[in-house]
Design a protein around this motif. Structure first.
Motif, PDB file in Angstrom:
ATOM      1  N   ALA A  39     -26.723  22.746  39.098  1.00  0.00           N
ATOM      2  CA  ALA A  39     -27.397  22.500  37.824  1.00  0.00           C
ATOM      3  C   ALA A  39     -26.398  22.109  36.744  1.00  0.00           C
ATOM      4  O   ALA A  39     -26.660  21.211  35.931  1.00  0.00           O
ATOM      5  N   ALA A  40     -25.234  22.778  36.725  1.00  0.00           N
ATOM      6  CA  ALA A  40     -24.222  22.464  35.728  1.00  0.00           C
ATOM      7  C   ALA A  40     -23.639  21.067  35.946  1.00  0.00           C
ATOM      8  O   ALA A  40     -23.420  20.318  34.988  1.00  0.00           O
ATOM      9  N   TYR A  42     -25.181  18.573  37.434  1.00  0.00           N
ATOM     10  CA  TYR A  42     -26.269  17.648  37.085  1.00  0.00           C
ATOM     11  C   TYR A  42     -26.263  17.398  35.576  1.00  0.00           C
ATOM     12  O   TYR A  42     -26.417  16.261  35.112  1.00  0.00           O
ATOM     13  N   SER A  43     -26.080  18.443  34.804  1.00  0.00           N
ATOM     14  CA  SER A  43     -26.014  18.312  33.350  1.00  0.00           C
ATOM     15  C   SER A  43     -24.761  17.574  32.919  1.00  0.00           C
ATOM     16  O   SER A  43     -24.801  16.747  32.001  1.00  0.00           O
ATOM     17  N   GLY A  47     -27.697  14.383  33.293  1.00  0.00           N
ATOM     18  CA  GLY A  47     -29.023  14.448  33.913  1.00  0.00           C
ATOM     19  C   GLY A  47     -29.139  13.572  35.137  1.00  0.00           C
ATOM     20  O   GLY A  47     -30.224  13.052  35.428  1.00  0.00           O
ATOM     21  N   TYR A 253     -30.612  23.361  27.962  1.00  0.00           N
ATOM     22  CA  TYR A 253     -30.138  22.637  29.149  1.00  0.00           C
ATOM     23  C   TYR A 253     -30.175  21.130  28.903  1.00  0.00           C
ATOM     24  O   TYR A 253     -31.168  20.597  28.379  1.00  0.00           O
ATOM     25  N   LEU A 254     -29.085  20.446  29.248  1.00  0.00           N
ATOM     26  CA  LEU A 254     -28.883  19.003  29.046  1.00  0.00           C
ATOM     27  C   LEU A 254     -28.708  18.632  27.571  1.00  0.00           C
ATOM     28  O   LEU A 254     -28.717  17.443  27.233  1.00  0.00           O
ATOM     29  N   GLU A 255     -28.514  19.631  26.704  1.00  0.00           N
ATOM     30  CA  GLU A 255     -28.397  19.359  25.271  1.00  0.00           C
ATOM     31  C   GLU A 255     -27.017  19.685  24.714  1.00  0.00           C
ATOM     32  O   GLU A 255     -26.838  19.764  23.507  1.00  0.00           O
ATOM     33  N   HIS A 260     -21.749  16.150  26.464  1.00  0.00           N
ATOM     34  CA  HIS A 260     -22.411  14.870  26.718  1.00  0.00           C
ATOM     35  C   HIS A 260     -21.883  13.732  25.854  1.00  0.00           C
ATOM     36  O   HIS A 260     -22.045  12.563  26.195  1.00  0.00           O
ATOM     37  N   GLU A 279     -24.517  25.179  26.600  1.00  0.00           N
ATOM     38  CA  GLU A 279     -25.944  24.923  26.835  1.00  0.00           C
ATOM     39  C   GLU A 279     -26.764  26.198  26.982  1.00  0.00           C
ATOM     40  O   GLU A 279     -27.940  26.231  26.588  1.00  0.00           O
ATOM     41  N   TRP A 280     -26.183  27.230  27.579  1.00  0.00           N
ATOM     42  CA  TRP A 280     -26.924  28.462  27.856  1.00  0.00           C
ATOM     43  C   TRP A 280     -26.521  29.616  26.938  1.00  0.00           C
ATOM     44  O   TRP A 280     -27.114  30.695  27.017  1.00  0.00           O
TER      45      TRP A 280
END
Length: 378
Positions: A39-40, A42-43, A47, A253-255, A260, A279-280
């Motif tokens: 998941a990390a 992927y972010s 994404g 998440y993804l923010e 990014h 993110e978390w």
């Protein structure tokens, strides 16, 4: 061994019986940790599964089947290959020195048909294996004698010297730390560690002058990162900003803007915990640390339940090595330790560290499955 223990060992001889003997919670924790890593990654790619998360998932799938294979092996076979595996890793390190792949100013990898192998990661496991076997073979008070330190010194110093030549001081220090832990739990006298600690503290000022320029810069940056925020201190400065901006619950998440917008370097490898914290937030970071702690607790529990010294020392050493990985990486990205380039195992992108970590977990589970087995002293 009691008749009950003998019967239990007999029930465990088949593959299916051994497979059922693997601690489920330990196995499940590894899978959950790997999924957090996917998941990390992927972010980190904005994404997208490519270029990191998909390949990491494939590596984990292959490595997981390898873990199950190692976990169901007879511990006697692991015991027999302990020294040969150490020599194999030394041969790999020598090959790196002679024909290794150069990257980021260091020669640490071997190119194997498109796969870059970093033998130093496997060497950490090899050192624990060799030291566990050595201390298993010692009789009575032999462990208290100074001559019993000769073999452990060779087992640790030879790979350390080869790794320093790459140069990779961080990994070399990690091997020294885990070797010290193994000697301690092996039963060496306490005064040896007090004296060694005093000598180490005394030689630090002199040793500093022998460091490479980039290594000296890392130390100075750790002491004063704000002195060069756009140069040597850029990584740790951006890491602190990202962690702090995550607050209690994170940006979502993804923010993660620091990651990014590419302010955060190495977001998919060494600084991936920073991305997670941004993110978390504090809650997500603490949840991940709790998962790490649970895995470490289970590993120590497995080691203490082993009835033979080799299995007990092997599991203790491997889980301690895993804990050192985590402490160094998180301490590094939080600015509590110098930046040494150590990944966060099972989370950071990287093939060799993923395979070596799963191999180590497989060995720990093998100790659990064979906890009542007796081993020869020779």
């Amino acid at each position: 061994m009691s008749p009950i223990s003998v019967r239990e060992d007999m029930r465990r001889t088949g593959f299916s019986a051994r497979l059922r003997s693997i601690p489920v919670m330990f196995l499940l924790s590894i899978v959950v940790l790997a999924c957090v890593g996917f998941a990390a990654l992927y972010s980190a790619a904005g994404g997208n599964w490519d270029p990191w998360a998909r390949q990491q998932a494939m590596r984990f799938t292959v490595g997981f089947f390898g873990l199950l294979f190692v976990a169901t092996m007879d511990l006697k076979w692991i015991y027999r290959i302990a020294y040969p595996f150490w020599f194999f890793c030394i041969a790999l390190l020598v090959t790196v020195e002679l024909a290794g792949v150069i990257g980021m100013g260091a020669q640490r990898w071997l190119s194997l048909g498109g796969l870059n192998l970093q033998p130093s990661d496997l060497t950490k496991v090899a050192v624990v294996l060799a030291l566990a076997k050595y201390y298993h073979t010692l009789q009575g008070n032999e462990v208290k004698k100074l001559k019993s330190l000769v073999v452990p010194a060779v087992i640790a110093i030879v790979p350390v010297a080869l790794i320093i030549l790459q140069p990779d001081l961080g990994t070399a220090l990690m091997i020294l730390m885990i070797a010290t832990v193994m000697v301690f739990i092996g039963g060496a006298p306490w005064w040896l560690f007090a004296g060694g600690g005093a000598i180490f503290a005394a030689v630090i000022p002199t040793a500093y002058h022998f460091l490479h320029d980039y290594q000296k810069k890392r130390v100075l940056t750790f002491l004063s990162p704000e002195s060069d925020p756009l140069g040597a201190g850029y990584h740790i400065t951006q890491s602190k900003i990202a962690i702090g901006s995550g607050g209690l619950s994170g940006k979502g998440y993804l923010e993660g803007s620091q990651a990014h917008l590419n302010f955060l370097p190495e977001k998919h490898t060494d600084f991936i915990f920073t991305l997670i914290a941004e993110e978390w937030g504090f809650i997500g970071g603490m949840a991940l640390l709790t998962l790490f702690s649970f895995i470490i607790y289970q590993g120590y529990r497995i080691s203490l339940r082993s009835r033979n010294p080799f299995g007990r020392l092997l599991a203790l050493g491997l889980i301690t090595n895993y804990a050192i990985y985590i402490i160094i990486n998180i301490g590094m990205v939080a600015g509590l330790m110098p930046v040494v380039g150590e990944p966060l195992p099972m989370i950071s992108y990287g093939g060799t560290v993923m395979i070596s970590t799963l191999f180590a977990f497989g060995l720990v589970l093998c100790v659990a499955v064979n906890r009542n087995q007796t081993l020869p002293k020779g």
